[in-house]
Design a protein around this motif. Structure first.
Motif, short mmCIF file in Angstrom:
data_model
loop_
_atom_site.label_atom_id
_atom_site.label_comp_id
_atom_site.label_asym_id
_atom_site.label_seq_id
_atom_site.Cartn_x
_atom_site.Cartn_y
_atom_site.Cartn_z
N SER A 10 -4.37 7.22 9.81
CA SER A 10 -4.73 7.95 8.58
C SER A 10 -4.05 9.32 8.55
O SER A 10 -3.61 9.79 7.51
CB SER A 10 -6.25 8.12 8.47
OG SER A 10 -6.71 9.18 9.28
N THR A 37 -0.19 8.75 7.84
CA THR A 37 0.19 8.19 6.53
C THR A 37 -0.49 8.87 5.35
O THR A 37 -0.05 8.71 4.21
CB THR A 37 -0.16 6.69 6.47
OG1 THR A 37 -1.59 6.55 6.61
CG2 THR A 37 0.53 5.91 7.58
N ASN A 73 -5.38 -3.61 2.62
CA ASN A 73 -4.22 -3.77 3.49
C ASN A 73 -4.71 -3.80 4.94
O ASN A 73 -5.28 -2.84 5.42
CB ASN A 73 -3.26 -2.59 3.26
CG ASN A 73 -2.07 -2.63 4.19
OD1 ASN A 73 -1.71 -3.69 4.69
ND2 ASN A 73 -1.47 -1.49 4.43
N ARG A 109 -9.44 9.79 6.13
CA ARG A 109 -8.33 10.03 5.22
C ARG A 109 -7.57 11.24 5.72
O ARG A 109 -8.15 12.31 5.91
CB ARG A 109 -8.84 10.28 3.81
CG ARG A 109 -7.70 10.56 2.84
CD ARG A 109 -8.19 10.75 1.42
NE ARG A 109 -7.09 10.77 0.49
CZ ARG A 109 -7.17 10.32 -0.75
NH1 ARG A 109 -8.27 9.78 -1.20
NH2 ARG A 109 -6.14 10.39 -1.55
N SER A 110 -6.27 11.09 5.95
CA SER A 110 -5.43 12.19 6.46
C SER A 110 -6.04 12.85 7.69
O SER A 110 -5.98 14.07 7.84
CB SER A 110 -5.20 13.24 5.36
OG SER A 110 -4.63 12.64 4.22
N LYS A 163 -3.26 7.96 4.27
CA LYS A 163 -4.04 6.91 3.59
C LYS A 163 -5.52 6.97 4.00
O LYS A 163 -5.87 7.56 5.01
CB LYS A 163 -3.47 5.53 3.94
CG LYS A 163 -2.08 5.28 3.35
CD LYS A 163 -1.65 3.85 3.61
CE LYS A 163 -0.22 3.60 3.13
NZ LYS A 163 -0.05 3.76 1.69
N THR A 164 -6.36 6.32 3.17
CA THR A 164 -7.78 6.19 3.49
C THR A 164 -7.98 4.88 4.22
O THR A 164 -7.76 3.80 3.66
CB THR A 164 -8.63 6.22 2.21
OG1 THR A 164 -8.32 7.39 1.47
CG2 THR A 164 -10.12 6.22 2.55
N VAL A 165 -8.35 4.97 5.50
CA VAL A 165 -8.47 3.77 6.33
C VAL A 165 -9.88 3.66 6.90
O VAL A 165 -10.48 4.65 7.31
CB VAL A 165 -7.41 3.78 7.47
CG1 VAL A 165 -7.51 5.02 8.33
CG2 VAL A 165 -7.51 2.54 8.34
N GLU A 195 -8.16 2.11 1.27
CA GLU A 195 -6.89 1.40 1.05
C GLU A 195 -6.61 0.40 2.17
O GLU A 195 -6.15 -0.70 1.93
CB GLU A 195 -5.74 2.41 0.99
CG GLU A 195 -5.85 3.42 -0.14
CD GLU A 195 -4.92 4.60 0.08
OE1 GLU A 195 -3.75 4.49 -0.34
OE2 GLU A 195 -5.34 5.61 0.68
N CYS A 196 -6.87 0.82 3.42
CA CYS A 196 -6.49 0.01 4.58
C CYS A 196 -7.71 -0.24 5.45
O CYS A 196 -8.61 0.60 5.52
CB CYS A 196 -5.44 0.73 5.43
SG CYS A 196 -4.00 1.25 4.51
#
Length: 482
Positions: free
Chosen positions: A147, A150, A308, A170-171, A152-154, A262-263
């Protein structure tokens, strides 16, 4: 003899021990510490290198009964693994004994961690509740790092024998957590028959009007329906769309993040069924439960298709690889610390981000204190914690007074509000904030330190006040990550 300008280097050995619902495992690591400041400057100790020296096989967690851990068997296992690794308990300078999943609810869980910490080395001791376990696993699996890299929110979902612990990042920022009664050992088999059915599963079966009991064949079609339902519940939990009928599987609070995921990444024993990272000979533990069926249901679940899928760095070892790094920093010059409250050991950290907006930060504080109690003191036993205030805007004197008043009011929600209020800051406001709080509430013990960078879920030790009016701060990150 070391010259003043020589870099001073030291190696320390760390051990992580994870005693979970299904499995127990151990990892030995080495950390190289170096003073990165020049000879005439304040010491600044940093970890410059990390190396995993030894990983144990994965053992079935020894139990005496369904409600108690076999402490002697665990201690014997740890002692034998130390011999295999070529180390002695006295070599261990840091680390964690973590009791996770359903094992944390056993009658003698607390006795177990304290016994091991006394016999196995100089440990940071933490009995991880489900939220904290999710945070640790997300770092050990690589989800936190992913996270951060990228943006992204994982969501990392760590599924073991008894629980599925989700932590959303996230981040590199923790967004929230949630735990479900979903795991491989919720139905166990023996000789092709059902040996045990856990209470949460029994509640679901009762809702469905379905008959399933111990002694029935393991080939009942309802079992596959159950694991498919569990996978769907995980999907609904990730979307924050849990149904009323799903509630028997919820452990604690509902999903508490606001971001869209997202992931997804899976870790824990069930993810090992998905990915098979371990060599066949690394695990003497044999399972006779619904774990493999659950993994198959996850892989084929339509509710999870829209996310994802990201492969984890670690599966069943994600949590135990979270048992080790420790850095020492110095907080000084601008601190407020009451000497009779020091040293303070093993204080978990709860982060509050202001995002350079004072009003936004002040609004968050009362809720943050309540959430910190939920995570770190779920039994309301009085486990203290530190509030870590980051991204503060410029603060004038009136701002400091307002911040001080909100902090003092918010800690009334703690089970023991009169225990020391510990505040950690990135910025140099600790002395003025600490003194302001002391003026506003003279009876309150206050420890306020700054110039420290920690992370949500870290633990800190704050040492005695030194002659130069600085305090050594040991930051213990319960995870193996950069």
């Amino acid at each position: 003899m070391l010259k003043r300008y020589d870099a001073q280097k030291e190696n320390i050995i760390s051990a992580g021990i994870d005693i979970g619902t299904s499995t127990t495992k151990l990892v030995i690591s080495r950390f190289s510490l170096m003073n990165m400041a020049g000879g005439t400057h304040m010491p600044r100790i940093e970890i410059i290198e990390k190396e995993v020296l030894y990983q144990s096989p994965i053992y079935r967690t020894p139990l005496l009964t369904a409600s108690s851990i076999d402490i002697e068997a665990v201690e014997r296992l740890v002692r034998e693994e130390y011999i295999s690794a070529g180390i002695k308990p006295g070599d261990i300078k840091t680390g964690a004994v973590i009791i996770t999943g359903e094992t944390a609810t056993k009658q003698n869980a607390e006795e177990m961690v304290h016994y091991l910490s006394d016999h196995a080395g100089d440990f940071l001791v933490a009995t991880a509740g489900p939220d904290l376990e999710g945070i640790i696993a997300a770092k050990g699996s690589g989800a936190y790092e992913f996270s951060k890299r990228t943006g992204k929110t994982v969501a990392n979902i760590d599924i073991g024998g008894g629980t599925a612990n989700a932590a959303v990042y996230r981040s590199g920022r923790l967004c929230g957590t949630c735990t479900l009664h979903i795991g491989g050992r919720l139905i166990e088999f023996e000789d092709s028959k059902i040996k045990t059915i856990s209470p949460p599963v029994q509640k679901i079966l009762h809702q469905w009007g379905a008959a399933l009991k111990t002694g029935d064949s393991r080939n009942q079609p309802i079992i596959k329906k159950l694991t498919e339902y569990m996978a769907e519940v995980i999907g609904r939990m990730l979307r924050k769309e849990l149904h009323q009928d799903d509630m028997p599987l919820l452990l604690g609070h509902e999903p508490n993040w606001t971001e869209n995921i997202e992931c997804i990444m899976f870790s824990g024993g069930i993810s090992e069924c998905l990915y098979q990272y371990e060599k066949a000979d690394s695990s003497p533990a044999q399972y006779d439960d619904i774990g493999k069926t659950l993994a198959h249901s996850l892989r084929n679940c339509g509710e999870l298709d829209s996310f994802n899928w990201v492969k984890p760095k670690e599966t069943v070892r994600a949590t135990v690889l979270g048992a080790g790094t420790q850095t020492t920093e110095i907080s000084g010059a601008t601190i407020h610390a009451e000497e009779d409250e020091l040293p303070i050991r093993n204080l978990p950290v709860y982060q509050i981000r202001f995002d350079n907006d004072l009003e936004k930060g002040l609004d968050q504080i009362p809720d943050a204190v309540k959430k910190a109690v939920e995570i770190y003191d779920p039994q309301k036993e009085g486990q203290n914690f530190a509030l870590y205030l980051t991204a503060l805007p410029y603060l004038g004197f009136r701002d400091i007074q307002e911040l001080s008043a909100v902090l003092l009011k918010s800690i009334e929600a703690k089970p023991l509000p009169n225990q020391p209020l510990v505040v950690v800051l990135e910025s140099d406001h600790a002395k003025v904030l600490g003194q302001t709080m002391k003026v506003q509430e003279s009876q309150q013990s206050i420890v306020c330190i700054d110039q420290i960078k920690v992370e949500h879920g870290d633990y800190i030790d704050i040492g005695h006040l030194l002659q130069t009016n600085v305090v050594p701060v040991v930051i213990k990150t319960l995870t193996f990550h950069q």
